[in-house]
Design an enzyme around this catalytic site. Structure first.
Site, PDB file in Angstrom:
ATOM      1  N   LYS A  17       0.827  -1.203   0.000  1.00 58.58           N
ATOM      2  CA  LYS A  17       0.000   0.000   0.000  1.00 58.58           C
ATOM      3  C   LYS A  17       0.866   1.258   0.000  1.00 58.58           C
ATOM      4  O   LYS A  17       0.577   2.230  -0.697  1.00 58.58           O
ATOM      5  CB  LYS A  17      -0.857  -0.008   1.267  1.00 58.58           C
ATOM      6  CG  LYS A  17      -2.212   0.541   1.054  1.00 58.58           C
ATOM      7  CD  LYS A  17      -3.150   0.281   2.240  1.00 58.58           C
ATOM      8  CE  LYS A  17      -2.599  -0.518   3.367  1.00 58.58           C
ATOM      9  NZ  LYS A  17      -2.809   0.043   4.676  1.00 58.58           N
ATOM     10  N   ASP A  71       6.802   3.663   5.975  1.00 60.22           N
ATOM     11  CA  ASP A  71       6.168   4.115   4.728  1.00 60.22           C
ATOM     12  C   ASP A  71       6.514   5.560   4.405  1.00 60.22           C
ATOM     13  O   ASP A  71       6.546   5.943   3.231  1.00 60.22           O
ATOM     14  CB  ASP A  71       4.649   3.959   4.813  1.00 60.22           C
ATOM     15  CG  ASP A  71       4.229   2.549   4.398  1.00 60.22           C
ATOM     16  OD1 ASP A  71       4.825   2.025   3.451  1.00 60.22           O
ATOM     17  OD2 ASP A  71       3.339   1.980   5.045  1.00 60.22           O
ATOM     18  N   LYS A 188      -8.599 -15.511  -8.318  1.00 57.70           N
ATOM     19  CA  LYS A 188      -9.862 -15.449  -7.576  1.00 57.70           C
ATOM     20  C   LYS A 188     -10.211 -14.008  -7.192  1.00 57.70           C
ATOM     21  O   LYS A 188      -9.433 -13.331  -6.520  1.00 57.70           O
ATOM     22  CB  LYS A 188      -9.737 -16.306  -6.310  1.00 57.70           C
ATOM     23  CG  LYS A 188      -9.660 -17.794  -6.619  1.00 57.70           C
ATOM     24  CD  LYS A 188     -10.960 -18.225  -7.247  1.00 57.70           C
ATOM     25  CE  LYS A 188     -11.010 -19.703  -7.545  1.00 57.70           C
ATOM     26  NZ  LYS A 188     -12.198 -20.036  -8.351  1.00 57.70           N
ATOM     27  N   THR A 189     -11.396 -13.573  -7.571  1.00 57.61           N
ATOM     28  CA  THR A 189     -11.777 -12.182  -7.296  1.00 57.61           C
ATOM     29  C   THR A 189     -12.638 -12.036  -6.041  1.00 57.61           C
ATOM     30  O   THR A 189     -12.904 -10.926  -5.600  1.00 57.61           O
ATOM     31  CB  THR A 189     -12.569 -11.573  -8.481  1.00 57.61           C
ATOM     32  OG1 THR A 189     -13.807 -12.290  -8.606  1.00 57.61           O
ATOM     33  CG2 THR A 189     -11.806 -11.680  -9.782  1.00 57.61           C
ATOM     34  N   LYS A 190     -13.069 -13.156  -5.476  1.00 59.28           N
ATOM     35  CA  LYS A 190     -14.014 -13.083  -4.345  1.00 59.28           C
ATOM     36  C   LYS A 190     -13.473 -12.274  -3.151  1.00 59.28           C
ATOM     37  O   LYS A 190     -14.191 -11.432  -2.609  1.00 59.28           O
ATOM     38  CB  LYS A 190     -14.412 -14.494  -3.915  1.00 59.28           C
ATOM     39  CG  LYS A 190     -15.589 -14.544  -2.946  1.00 59.28           C
ATOM     40  CD  LYS A 190     -16.925 -14.193  -3.580  1.00 59.28           C
ATOM     41  CE  LYS A 190     -17.535 -15.391  -4.261  1.00 59.28           C
ATOM     42  NZ  LYS A 190     -18.718 -15.026  -5.064  1.00 59.28           N
ATOM     43  N   GLY A 358      21.678   0.530  15.749  1.00 55.01           N
ATOM     44  CA  GLY A 358      21.105  -0.503  16.606  1.00 55.01           C
ATOM     45  C   GLY A 358      21.172  -0.095  18.063  1.00 55.01           C
ATOM     46  O   GLY A 358      21.840   0.879  18.423  1.00 55.01           O
ATOM     47  N   CYS A 385      25.863   5.310  12.740  1.00 52.89           N
ATOM     48  CA  CYS A 385      25.386   5.524  14.107  1.00 52.89           C
ATOM     49  C   CYS A 385      26.050   4.522  15.053  1.00 52.89           C
ATOM     50  O   CYS A 385      27.222   4.683  15.368  1.00 52.89           O
ATOM     51  CB  CYS A 385      23.865   5.466  14.152  1.00 52.89           C
ATOM     52  SG  CYS A 385      23.212   6.381  15.557  1.00 52.89           S
ATOM     53  N   MET A 388      29.379   3.639  13.793  1.00 52.61           N
ATOM     54  CA  MET A 388      30.511   4.529  14.068  1.00 52.61           C
ATOM     55  C   MET A 388      31.033   4.271  15.481  1.00 52.61           C
ATOM     56  O   MET A 388      32.234   4.207  15.729  1.00 52.61           O
ATOM     57  CB  MET A 388      30.116   6.006  13.938  1.00 52.61           C
ATOM     58  CG  MET A 388      31.293   6.923  14.243  1.00 52.61           C
ATOM     59  SD  MET A 388      30.888   8.672  14.522  1.00 52.61           S
ATOM     60  CE  MET A 388      31.053   8.768  16.305  1.00 52.61           C
ATOM     61  N   HIS A 516      22.389   9.309  10.245  1.00 51.35           N
ATOM     62  CA  HIS A 516      21.804   8.281   9.363  1.00 51.35           C
ATOM     63  C   HIS A 516      21.626   8.819   7.938  1.00 51.35           C
ATOM     64  O   HIS A 516      20.545   9.316   7.604  1.00 51.35           O
ATOM     65  CB  HIS A 516      20.437   7.849   9.901  1.00 51.35           C
ATOM     66  CG  HIS A 516      20.521   7.056  11.166  1.00 51.35           C
ATOM     67  ND1 HIS A 516      20.656   5.687  11.155  1.00 51.35           N
ATOM     68  CD2 HIS A 516      20.509   7.441  12.458  1.00 51.35           C
ATOM     69  CE1 HIS A 516      20.703   5.261  12.415  1.00 51.35           C
ATOM     70  NE2 HIS A 516      20.625   6.299  13.214  1.00 51.35           N
ATOM     71  N   GLU A 518      21.119   7.268   5.301  1.00 54.43           N
ATOM     72  CA  GLU A 518      20.193   6.462   4.487  1.00 54.43           C
ATOM     73  C   GLU A 518      18.823   7.120   4.320  1.00 54.43           C
ATOM     74  O   GLU A 518      18.134   6.868   3.339  1.00 54.43           O
ATOM     75  CB  GLU A 518      20.027   5.054   5.087  1.00 54.43           C
ATOM     76  CG  GLU A 518      19.313   4.947   6.434  1.00 54.43           C
ATOM     77  CD  GLU A 518      20.236   5.071   7.641  1.00 54.43           C
ATOM     78  OE1 GLU A 518      21.314   5.698   7.506  1.00 54.43           O
ATOM     79  OE2 GLU A 518      19.886   4.561   8.722  1.00 54.43           O
TER      80      GLU A 518
HETATM   81  N1  GLN Z   1      22.431   2.754  20.537  1.00 51.55           N
HETATM   82  C1  GLN Z   1      23.206   3.843  20.071  1.00 51.55           C
HETATM   83  C2  GLN Z   1      22.823   5.163  20.710  1.00 51.55           C
HETATM   84  O1  GLN Z   1      21.755   5.317  21.234  1.00 51.55           O
HETATM   85  C3  GLN Z   1      23.137   3.954  18.556  1.00 51.55           C
HETATM   86  C4  GLN Z   1      21.785   4.304  18.057  1.00 51.55           C
HETATM   87  C5  GLN Z   1      21.626   4.066  16.580  1.00 51.55           C
HETATM   88  O2  GLN Z   1      22.423   3.355  15.980  1.00 51.55           O
HETATM   89  N2  GLN Z   1      20.602   4.609  15.983  1.00 51.55           N
HETATM   90  O3  GLN Z   1      23.587   6.093  20.688  1.00 51.55           O
END
Ligand code: GLN
Length: 542
Positions: A17, A71, A188-190, A358, A385, A388, A516, A518
């Site tokens: 979606k 999204d 199937k369209t149901k 993470g 993040c 690094m 970040h 990305e």
């Molecule tokens: N856990 C780490 C912090 O809070 C890195 C956070 C992250 O990678 N977005 O600084």
């Protein structure tokens, strides 16, 4: 008059979606319209920030620091619509503000109810997005969940009211359903008929159906659907399974004249369609030669959605370097003992390493092993993040020799806490929305990889973290050869570290950023650091 499009879904979730709503946005932009995108999420969390990536997938961060549904990342990749806090509406936010108004006595003694107070609040938020910029032509609102869910009822009711208040010429309902294949490739369209019935029970007759199907629907099937679902015959479209990339979907919809039908229904005079950006993306896609393998070392690797924007940014970087990027998902916990066996003793299994963001202790030593491995094998390394922070911990442990070096996120005991909390974070008690979030400026060091990537002294990227490079170790780090190549403009926070291309590290491309990149990558323009990381990977393979 501004126009509104509501995109809802039926039969089951995960039909695409978000991509459908984004592709409609892309096509309307291609027709020269000014588009805004809104996501309504029926969950009670105020934002996605406190949800586990296992539950919810990636948290997409905006410039103004909203922690939103992934999204919104799709909207940002497919359209040029600005995405801010205002574009993400959750049940939690809606109830939060209605309850605050009730406590403040704003409802003047009235009984506060789902209709009209909750639905009014939803409509007010969508209207506010339409009014932010007088030039906005269309607001596309995606309603999360599936019709029939208890939680989405207020959002669908708000859409119904808007159709009623502004008229069908101004408010359009686009409904996405599934056409499953049963037995001998019989479509199937149901389920679709039932899904449209469920919409009608909410008081909404969809104007347009987009059917997710294995293949493009033939005319008799489309006619059958339009008859049973009470739709114009030209209003049934197929989102068929593509084995290329989601970025082909705007073109697939265009071939079926979806944008033309939308414009006709909304009474917008037809204009020239510019699809050049999407055609160029597909040309680049088809021109890719060869493949590079990126070892992505993270904690939530089972679910690709947990790092959605990172995967997309790698794909964009591949387009720009004319190469296919294969992501080898590596569970960091497994690397702790045997980095060489998994990654290859001399780098035969992967061509570069990426450690994404993470939280939490699990798998950290495996990530440090991956950074150590990339540094020793001189294979490109990109840390984002947490990635690094890992690079800094690896440097302290394995280059300087402080074996206890760590981040205070994982232990308070170690002597060398090279990553730690700033005082203003130590005092924070709440978890929701309290990190360093959103857009921050950084100043880059001339001659560094980062300055070369952005071709700029001052850059701006989005953050989402609590911990920082510990300033008391700056001198030790720099004296031992780690390059600190970007900081906040006042110099107080480290934003980027790099391994030296000369001297004892002599490394082709090793870089970690506290932000970040990305989130701002697009298929039409890859994020500079992703582009240069893949470029370095391609070059180091030669
Ligand atoms: N856990 C780490 C912090 O809070 C890195 C956070 C992250 O990678 N977005 O600084």
């Amino acid at each position: 008059m501004k126009k509104f499009i509501f995109v809802s879904g039926g039969v089951c979730s995960s039909l695409g979606k978000g991509v459908a709503a984004s592709s409609i946005g892309a096509l309307l932009e291609g027709r020269g319209l000014n588009v805004r995108m809104v996501k309504c999420d029926p969950y009670i969390n105020v934002d996605a920030g406190t949800m586990s990536p296992y539950q919810h997938g990636e948290v997409y961060v905006t410039d103004d620091g909203a922690e939103t549904d992934l999204d919104l990342g799709n909207y940002a990749r497919f359209t040029s619509a600005p995405i801010t806090k205002a574009n993400s509406v959750t049940t939690g936010q809606v109830y939060d503000s209605v309850i605050k108004k009730e406590r403040a006595g704003n409802y003047l003694g009235r009984c506060v109810q789902v209709i009209p107070h909750i639905t009014d609040e939803i409509k007010a938020r969508i209207m506010a997005v339409s009014q932010e910029d007088p030039d906005t032509d269309v607001v596309i609102t995606e309603i999360g969940g599936t019709v029939g869910d208890i939680e989405s009822i207020p959002f669908l009711e708000a859409a119904r009211q808007m159709i009623n208040e502004h008229g069908r010429k101004n408010v359009l309902s686009v409904h996405l359903t599934l056409i499953p294949e049963v037995g001998n490739s019989e479509l199937k369209t149901k389920p679709t008929q039932h899904s449209v019935k469920a919409m009608q029970e909410q008081g909404i007759q969809p104007d347009i159906l987009i059917c997710r199907a294995p293949v493009i629907l033939d005319e008799p099937t489309k006619r059958k659907i339009s008859t049973f679902c009470n739709l114009d015959t030209d209003s049934v479209f197929t989102s068929y399974n593509v084995n290329t990339t989601v970025y082909e979907i705007p073109l697939i919809f265009y071939q079926q004249k979806l944008d033309q039908v939308i414009l006709a229904k909304l009474g917008v005079e037809s204009r020239h369609a510019n699809l050049k950006p999407w055609k160029t993306v597909m040309e680049k896609f088809n021109n890719r030669q060869g493949k590079v393998k990126i070892g992505m070392v993270g904690k939530y690797m089972e679910l690709t959605d947990s790092y959605k924007s990172v995967f997309e940014a790698l794909f964009h970087a591949g387009l720009e370097n004319s190469v296919e990027v294969e992501v080898v998902k590596i569970d960091s916990a497994k690397l702790e003992e045997n980095a060489d066996t998994i990654l290859g003793k001399n780098g035969e299994n992967v061509d570069g390493i990426l450690v994404p963001g993470g939280f939490g202790q699990r798998g950290i030593d495996g990530m440090v092993a991956a950074a150590d491995w990339a540094r020793r094998n001189k294979l490109p390394y990109f840390g984002i993040c947490l990635g690094m922070q890992i690079m800094v911990i690896d440097w302290a442990r394995n280059v300087i020799g402080w074996k206890d070096a760590n981040s205070s996120e994982f232990t308070e005991e170690a002597e060398h806490l090279v990553i730690s909390l700033l005082q203003d974070q130590i005092d924070v008690k709440n978890y929701g929305g309290t990190m360093r979030l959103g857009k921050w400026d950084a100043v880059t060091l001339p001659g560094s990889h980062i300055a070369e990537a952005y071709k700029a002294k001052q850059i701006s990227e989005r953050h989402r973290h609590r911990y920082e490079f510990s300033n008391q170790y700056r001198k030790d780090m720099e004296d031992s050869g780690l390059k600190l190549t970007a900081t906040t403009p006042d110099g107080s926070l480290v934003e980027c570290c790099e391994w030296d291309t000369e001297g004892k590290t002599g490394h082709p491309w090793g870089l970690g950023v506290q932000f970040h990149p990305e989130f701002k990558s697009k298929p039409t323009q890859a994020a500079p650091l992703f582009r240069d990381f893949i470029k370095a990977v391609v070059e180091s393979r030669k």
